[in-house]
Design a protein around this motif. Structure first.
Motif, PDB file in Angstrom:
ATOM      1  N   UNK A 151       2.114  -6.551  -2.969  1.00  0.00           N
ATOM      2  CA  UNK A 151       3.416  -7.180  -2.735  1.00  0.00           C
ATOM      3  C   UNK A 151       4.581  -6.203  -2.671  1.00  0.00           C
ATOM      4  N   UNK A 152       4.449  -5.043  -3.328  1.00  0.00           N
ATOM      5  CA  UNK A 152       5.526  -4.064  -3.312  1.00  0.00           C
ATOM      6  C   UNK A 152       6.566  -4.260  -4.391  1.00  0.00           C
ATOM      7  N   UNK A 153       6.341  -5.181  -5.333  1.00  0.00           N
ATOM      8  CA  UNK A 153       7.272  -5.384  -6.449  1.00  0.00           C
ATOM      9  C   UNK A 153       6.490  -5.329  -7.757  1.00  0.00           C
ATOM     10  N   UNK A 154       6.979  -4.604  -8.750  1.00  0.00           N
ATOM     11  CA  UNK A 154       6.235  -4.482  -9.997  1.00  0.00           C
ATOM     12  C   UNK A 154       5.867  -5.831 -10.608  1.00  0.00           C
ATOM     13  N   UNK A 191       0.812  -1.229   0.000  1.00  0.00           N
ATOM     14  CA  UNK A 191       0.000   0.000   0.000  1.00  0.00           C
ATOM     15  C   UNK A 191       0.844   1.277   0.000  1.00  0.00           C
ATOM     16  N   UNK A 192       1.618   1.469  -1.048  1.00  0.00           N
ATOM     17  CA  UNK A 192       2.480   2.647  -1.177  1.00  0.00           C
ATOM     18  C   UNK A 192       2.964   2.714  -2.620  1.00  0.00           C
ATOM     19  N   UNK A 242      -1.125  -3.027  -9.856  1.00  0.00           N
ATOM     20  CA  UNK A 242      -2.449  -3.612  -9.686  1.00  0.00           C
ATOM     21  C   UNK A 242      -2.812  -3.622  -8.215  1.00  0.00           C
ATOM     22  N   UNK A 243      -4.090  -3.518  -7.926  1.00  0.00           N
ATOM     23  CA  UNK A 243      -4.535  -3.437  -6.533  1.00  0.00           C
ATOM     24  C   UNK A 243      -4.064  -4.638  -5.718  1.00  0.00           C
ATOM     25  N   UNK A 263       7.531 -11.305  -3.537  1.00  0.00           N
ATOM     26  CA  UNK A 263       8.758 -10.488  -3.574  1.00  0.00           C
ATOM     27  C   UNK A 263       9.964 -11.182  -2.960  1.00  0.00           C
ATOM     28  N   UNK A 264       9.735 -12.278  -2.229  1.00  0.00           N
ATOM     29  CA  UNK A 264      10.845 -13.014  -1.618  1.00  0.00           C
ATOM     30  C   UNK A 264      11.118 -14.327  -2.347  1.00  0.00           C
ATOM     31  N   UNK A 265      10.714 -14.409  -3.624  1.00  0.00           N
ATOM     32  CA  UNK A 265      10.884 -15.671  -4.352  1.00  0.00           C
ATOM     33  C   UNK A 265      12.295 -15.876  -4.884  1.00  0.00           C
ATOM     34  N   UNK A 266      13.163 -14.888  -4.691  1.00  0.00           N
ATOM     35  CA  UNK A 266      14.548 -15.018  -5.120  1.00  0.00           C
ATOM     36  C   UNK A 266      14.794 -14.688  -6.580  1.00  0.00           C
ATOM     37  N   UNK A 267      13.755 -14.295  -7.308  1.00  0.00           N
ATOM     38  CA  UNK A 267      13.924 -13.924  -8.711  1.00  0.00           C
ATOM     39  C   UNK A 267      14.830 -12.701  -8.820  1.00  0.00           C
TER      40      UNK A 267
END
Length: 252
Positions: free
Chosen positions: A74-77, A42-43, A67-68, A105-109
């Protein structure tokens, strides 16, 4: 052709504050969702960078807006909704990302020589930013482009991202019409364009996976042969070619 490099004003930042107040409608919408879903991001969503940092970026991908329940959550595009599935799997297949995309966002990609951002950093109601919001958020897109000294190409996903990127590069939209699969030179940067990889576009056949893959094959081939380096300098936006307040821009 004379190329003038993009250098943002010294006071400009490529990243908005977490409580950015510049677009009241978007600020209020995020505030509402902070109350409803306090565990969400939410930012304004920051640009996703490769681990090697800004100097490694040769390709910048510009989407529409978070996207909402995707990037706003999640905070990652492009993370958490369908568009990310198609985008990141295509990036991995073409060597622009490594690892496995698991929509977290913590999937390591990790990105490889690539950065991902949005024309509008805050989630808009109904995924529809108005013209004034797009123009305001371009104050972050301009320094975002300028922060990458080795940038060679930009991929704009959809007409809104395309138009805002053209303006951020100091050019007039009328001279750079949006076209899926298009490739144009704008201020020394190769500007590629694609229909947005949204579920709506893929479900309706506006964009197929093959069409999307072809765009990245085109970019991959370009980057293998491109060796130009941007010189130092400054670029001024064409203030006469901005969207007017309240204007809606349709997204292919």
């Amino acid at each position: 052709m004379t190329v003038v490099a993009l250098t943002a004003p010294l006071a400009a930042s490529p990243e908005p504050d977490r409580d950015c107040p510049l677009c009241p409608r978007l600020h209020d919408f995020i505030a509402e969702w902070r109350q409803r879903e306090p565990s969400w991001f939410n930012a304004p969503v920051p640009t996703f960078l490769p681990p090697e940092g800004e100097d490694a970026v040769r390709l910048l991908i510009v989407g529409l807006a978070p996207g909402l329940r995707g990037a706003n959550r999640t905070g990652r595009p492009f993370t958490g909704d369908f568009a990310g599935d198609l985008l990141y799997n295509t990036l991995i297949a073409h060597g622009f990302a490594r690892g496995e995309f698991k929509a977290r966002p913590d999937d390591g990609l990790e990105l490889v020589g690539t950065a991902i951002t949005n024309a509008v950093r805050c989630v808009p109601p109904e995924n529809k930013p108005v013209g004034a919001e797009i123009a305001t958020c371009r104050t972050f897109l301009v320094p975002t482009i300028a922060r990458f000294p080795n940038l060679r190409a930009v991929l704009a996903l959809g007409s809104i991202a395309h138009q805002s990127t053209v303006r951020a590069l100091g050019q007039r939209v009328a001279a750079y019409p949006f076209q899926h699969g298009g490739q144009q030179q704008a201020n020394g940067i190769a500007l590629f364009s694609s229909y947005h990889c949204s579920r709506y576009n893929t479900n309706t056949g506006v964009l197929t996976e093959a069409m999307f893959v072809n765009v990245f094959s085109q970019i991959e081939a370009f980057l293998k042969t491109e060796s130009w380096t941007r010189p130092a300098g400054a670029q001024t936006l064409d203030s006469g070619d901005r969207e007017q307040p309240g204007q809606e821009i349709q997204q292919p």
